[in-house]
Design an enzyme around this catalytic site. Structure first.
Site, PDB file in Angstrom:
ATOM      1  N   GLN A  40       0.897  -1.471   0.011  1.00 33.88           N
ATOM      2  CA  GLN A  40       0.020   0.086   0.105  1.00 33.88           C
ATOM      3  C   GLN A  40       1.036   1.311   0.051  1.00 33.88           C
ATOM      4  O   GLN A  40       1.756   1.411   0.833  1.00 33.88           O
ATOM      5  CB  GLN A  40      -1.015  -0.065   1.074  1.00 33.88           C
ATOM      6  N   ARG A  42      -0.032   4.288   0.178  1.00 37.91           N
ATOM      7  CA  ARG A  42      -0.707   5.536   1.026  1.00 37.91           C
ATOM      8  C   ARG A  42      -0.465   5.167   2.557  1.00 37.91           C
ATOM      9  O   ARG A  42      -0.782   4.210   2.848  1.00 37.91           O
ATOM     10  CB  ARG A  42      -2.158   5.457   0.773  1.00 37.91           C
ATOM     11  N   GLN A  64     -19.811  -2.033  -2.876  1.00 39.50           N
ATOM     12  CA  GLN A  64     -18.803  -2.718  -3.559  1.00 39.50           C
ATOM     13  C   GLN A  64     -17.841  -3.685  -2.953  1.00 39.50           C
ATOM     14  O   GLN A  64     -17.211  -3.085  -1.787  1.00 39.50           O
ATOM     15  CB  GLN A  64     -17.794  -1.626  -4.432  1.00 39.50           C
ATOM     16  N   GLU A  81      -8.833  -0.791   0.758  1.00 37.53           N
ATOM     17  CA  GLU A  81      -8.437  -0.465   2.480  1.00 37.53           C
ATOM     18  C   GLU A  81      -9.229   0.428   3.103  1.00 37.53           C
ATOM     19  O   GLU A  81      -9.562   0.470   4.126  1.00 37.53           O
ATOM     20  CB  GLU A  81      -7.190  -0.229   2.276  1.00 37.53           C
ATOM     21  N   GLU A 114      -4.337   1.419  -8.171  1.00 39.06           N
ATOM     22  CA  GLU A 114      -5.490   2.040  -7.504  1.00 39.06           C
ATOM     23  C   GLU A 114      -5.523   3.411  -6.915  1.00 39.06           C
ATOM     24  O   GLU A 114      -6.262   4.292  -7.022  1.00 39.06           O
ATOM     25  CB  GLU A 114      -6.132   0.850  -6.597  1.00 39.06           C
ATOM     26  N   ASN A 115      -4.404   3.705  -6.083  1.00 45.71           N
ATOM     27  CA  ASN A 115      -4.105   4.617  -5.357  1.00 45.71           C
ATOM     28  C   ASN A 115      -3.655   5.808  -6.364  1.00 45.71           C
ATOM     29  O   ASN A 115      -4.000   6.888  -5.870  1.00 45.71           O
ATOM     30  CB  ASN A 115      -2.947   4.502  -4.366  1.00 45.71           C
TER      31      ASN A 115
END
Length: 285
Positions: A40, A42, A64, A81, A114-115
């Site tokens: 991750q 972030r 979702q 997350e 995605e981030n």
């Protein structure tokens, strides 16, 4: 944009999309059995935004499902997350999830991509994501820029931030200084100088222009030191600490800017035992 990213980084829509494909189903997984994604990018989550999301989920449920993979008898998050954190804060015991089969490289890439599609990443988190994608897919800065639809200079400028001292990177992560502040520090080659001026930015609430002036003052002080070095035989001129030279040059530059505006400014400088004194006189008429 998600579909084009998936295709450009080598994932089929069937494997990357959170929609169900054959032999897949939404499962209710125990919150306690889910662990965060090791990849991750972030590092900071806005707790206020998480709380807002939690209230929405409390009212409407998890619309979702999150996406996970099985790893070491646990479910490792791949995507979702923020939803997982929000549901955890509500004290719920389970969350809807889709279990996928991904290796480490795919898991890392999906988390990074995605981030990058979301807002709110700090410049350092974004830079780390770019660096990891370059490493994972053996890309050049140019090819990464093409895949992400960004300019190569954008990628390069972000990656340069990773050469700053850890303390400066942490200040960016904590949003104590901006990316533009940090980029002004990059031209300084000494880590100590970068950290010193970073602290000035925080303590004195300097804007970017003022930061650039401090950097120029630092270089002026450096040049002054080099000019004074050959004269140290009899030390006809006192030597001052670097921080003090930066401050003195900053004041002189500021006075010069005022004088260039057309005002008649008189200044005196006096070296005392305990302090260095500037006297600045600006006529009222």
């Amino acid at each position: 944009m998600k579909q084009s990213f998936s295709r450009l980084f080598g994932f089929s829509e069937k494997n990357n999309d959170s929609e169900l494909s054959e032999n897949e189903e939404v499962k209710q997984l125990a919150i306690k059995d889910i662990v965060p994604n090791r990849f991750q990018p972030r590092t900071l989550f806005d707790e206020e935004r998480i709380a807002e999301l939690a209230q929405t989920i409390r009212t409407h449920g998890v619309i979702q499902p999150i996406v996970v993979r099985i790893r070491d008898d646990k479910y490792e998050l791949i995507a979702g997350e923020r939803r997982w954190r929000a549901v955890t804060s509500l004290g719920w015991e389970t969350i809807p999830a889709i279990v996928k089969e991904f290796n480490d490289s795919q898991t890392a890439s999906i988390a990074l991509i995605e981030n990058l599609q979301r807002e709110g990443l700090t410049a350092i988190e974004e830079a780390v994501a770019y660096a990891k994608l370059i490493e994972l897919h053996e890309l050049t800065q140019e090819s990464l820029a093409q895949r992400l639809g960004k300019g190569q200079s954008t990628i390069a400028n972000k990656l340069r931030l990773l050469h700053l001292p850890e303390s400066v990177q942490t200040a960016i992560l904590n949003r104590e200084i901006s990316e533009r502040h940090a980029r002004a520090l990059i031209v300084l080659k000494e880590n100590q100088a970068q950290e010193d001026i970073m602290q000035m930015i925080i303590d004195e609430h300097l804007n970017v222009k003022q930061t650039e002036e401090r950097v120029r003052a630092y270089f002026a002080a450096e040049e002054e030191s080099k000019e004074e070095a050959p004269k140290k035989k009899k030390a006809t001129r006192k030597s001052y600490p670097k921080d003090m030279r930066i401050a003195m040059n900053t004041i002189r530059q500021s006075v010069d800017l005022v004088a260039k505006s057309g005002l008649q400014v008189d200044t005196d400088e006096e070296d005392n035992d305990e302090f260095y004194q500037f006297t600045i006189r600006i006529p009222k008429k």
